[in-house]
Write a protein that holds these residues in place. Structure first.
Motif, mmCIF file in Angstrom:
data_model
loop_
_atom_site.group_PDB
_atom_site.id
_atom_site.type_symbol
_atom_site.label_atom_id
_atom_site.label_comp_id
_atom_site.label_asym_id
_atom_site.label_seq_id
_atom_site.Cartn_x
_atom_site.Cartn_y
_atom_site.Cartn_z
ATOM 1 N N ARG A 264 2.143 -16.614 2.707
ATOM 2 C CA ARG A 264 2.312 -15.557 3.803
ATOM 3 C C ARG A 264 0.830 -15.602 4.481
ATOM 4 O O ARG A 264 0.897 -15.534 5.594
ATOM 5 N N ALA A 265 -0.117 -15.455 3.686
ATOM 6 C CA ALA A 265 -1.252 -15.461 4.206
ATOM 7 C C ALA A 265 -1.858 -16.483 5.015
ATOM 8 O O ALA A 265 -2.406 -16.239 6.155
ATOM 9 N N LYS B 7 2.434 -14.838 -1.671
ATOM 10 C CA LYS B 7 1.543 -14.240 -1.025
ATOM 11 C C LYS B 7 0.553 -15.023 -0.254
ATOM 12 O O LYS B 7 0.158 -15.008 0.935
ATOM 13 N N SER C 30 0.202 -18.655 6.409
ATOM 14 C CA SER C 30 1.008 -18.787 7.793
ATOM 15 C C SER C 30 0.494 -17.590 8.738
ATOM 16 O O SER C 30 0.438 -18.143 9.894
ATOM 17 N N ASP C 31 0.005 -16.485 8.328
ATOM 18 C CA ASP C 31 -0.431 -15.526 9.266
ATOM 19 C C ASP C 31 -1.899 -16.206 9.831
ATOM 20 O O ASP C 31 -2.155 -15.820 10.882
ATOM 21 N N ALA D 62 -0.875 -18.750 12.548
ATOM 22 C CA ALA D 62 -0.474 -18.177 13.553
ATOM 23 C C ALA D 62 -1.180 -17.450 14.418
ATOM 24 O O ALA D 62 -1.308 -17.324 15.802
ATOM 25 N N ASN D 63 -2.263 -17.053 14.011
ATOM 26 C CA ASN D 63 -3.443 -16.162 14.528
ATOM 27 C C ASN D 63 -4.236 -17.177 15.355
ATOM 28 O O ASN D 63 -4.589 -16.782 16.601
#
Length: 233
Positions: free
Chosen positions: A79-80, A76, A82-83, A86-87
Motif C-alpha cells: 500500500r505504501a 502495508k 502504491s501510494d 500514485a503521488n
C-alpha cells in the motif's frame, strides 16, 4: 485468408514495384514497414515507460526505506509503495506496456507466416543450401542485426549486483527466438528490437539535451519526472 494476411499482402503488392525483387523481398519490406507503423502507434506508451523509469530510479532510496520500515508487513508495504507511485503519477508496471501491446502482433505474424512468402524457418534454410545458401544467408544477416542490437543494448545497460547483473544478457534471448520462429516473425523481432534500442536511447537522453523523456509532460498533464525537481526527504 484472414484480414491481417490480406492487409499485409496488400502492402507487399504496393511495395513490389519499388523493391524489384519479387514476392519475398516485397513481403519482407511490408513486414518491416508494418512493424514501424505498430511501434509508432505504441510510442506514447514508450514515453510513459521512460518517464516511469526515471521516477523509479529517483524514488529508489524511498522505496528501500519503505522496505525497511514495513519489513514484517507485506500488505502495508504494498500500500505504501502504491501510494508513493500514485503521488508521482506513474505506474510501476508502465515499462511492461509496450511489450504486452506487441504480443497480439507477434502471434498474428506467427499464425499467418505459412501464408506469406517469408514463412520458412532457419532449419528449412539449412536443408535448402545450408548456411551459405540463399536462404541461409538471409537468416545470417537477420541474426547479425539482432546480435548487434543486443550487444549495443547490453553495453548501454546499467550493471546491477548479483543476479541483476545478468539481466541485460536477456537481450540476446531474441537471437535464440529468431532461430526457431518463421522468418516473417524474425523480421518483426529484428525491426522491433532495433526500434526499441534507438527509441530508448532517444527517450533517455538527459533533460538538458531536450530528449523526449525530459521534455514530455507526465501522465495527467504535469511534469513530475524532471531531474531538476527537488528530491523528497
Amino acid at each position: 485468408m484472414s484480414v491481417f494476411t490480406h492487409v499485409l499482402m496488400s502492402i507487399a503488392d504496393l511495395l513490389r514495384p519499388l523493391c524489384g525483387g519479387g514476392a519475398a523481398v516485397a513481403t519482407s519490406a511490408a513486414i518491416v514497414l508494418f512493424t514501424v507503423a505498430v511501434r509508432l502507434a505504441l510510442h506514447p506508451l514508450a514515453r510513459a515507460a521512460a518517464r516511469g523509469e526515471k521516477v523509479r530510479a529517483r524514488l529508489a532510496p524511498q522505496v528501500a526505506e519503505l522496505g525497511r520500515r514495513h519489513k514484517g508487513d507485506p500488505q502495508k508495504l504494498q500500500r505504501a509503495m502504491s501510494d508513493l507511485y500514485a503521488n508521482e503519477g506513474v505506474s510501476p508496471f508502465a515499462g511492461m506496456l509496450p511489450l504486452l501491446a506487441q504480443l497480439p502482433v507477434f502471434f498474428l505474424l506467427y499464425r499467418v507466416s505459412s501464408a506469406v512468402a517469408v514463412g520458412g524457418r532457419f532449419t528449412d534454410a539449412l536443408r535448402d543450401g545450408g548456411m551459405l545458401g540463399a536462404r541461409g544467408l538471409v537468416f545470417l544477416g537477420l541474426f547479425a542485426v539482432i546480435a548487434s542490437v543486443a550487444g549495443w543494448t547490453y553495453r548501454r545497460a546499467p550493471k546491477g549486483e548479483g543476479v541483476a547483473r545478468y539481466v541485460p544478457l536477456l537481450s540476446f534471448g531474441t537471437l535464440v527466438t529468431a532461430a526457431v520462429v518463421p522468418l516473417a516473425v524474425g523480421l518483426y523481432l529484428a525491426t522491433t528490437t532495433a526500434w526499441t534500442a534507438a527509441e530508448r536511447a532517444w527517450l533517455q537522453r538527459p533533460a538538458d539535451g531536450k530528449g523526449l523523456a525530459g521534455a514530455a509532460p507526465a501522465i495527467g498533464g504535469s511534469d513530475k519526472t524532471s531531474d531538476d525537481r527537488p528530491h523528497r526527504t
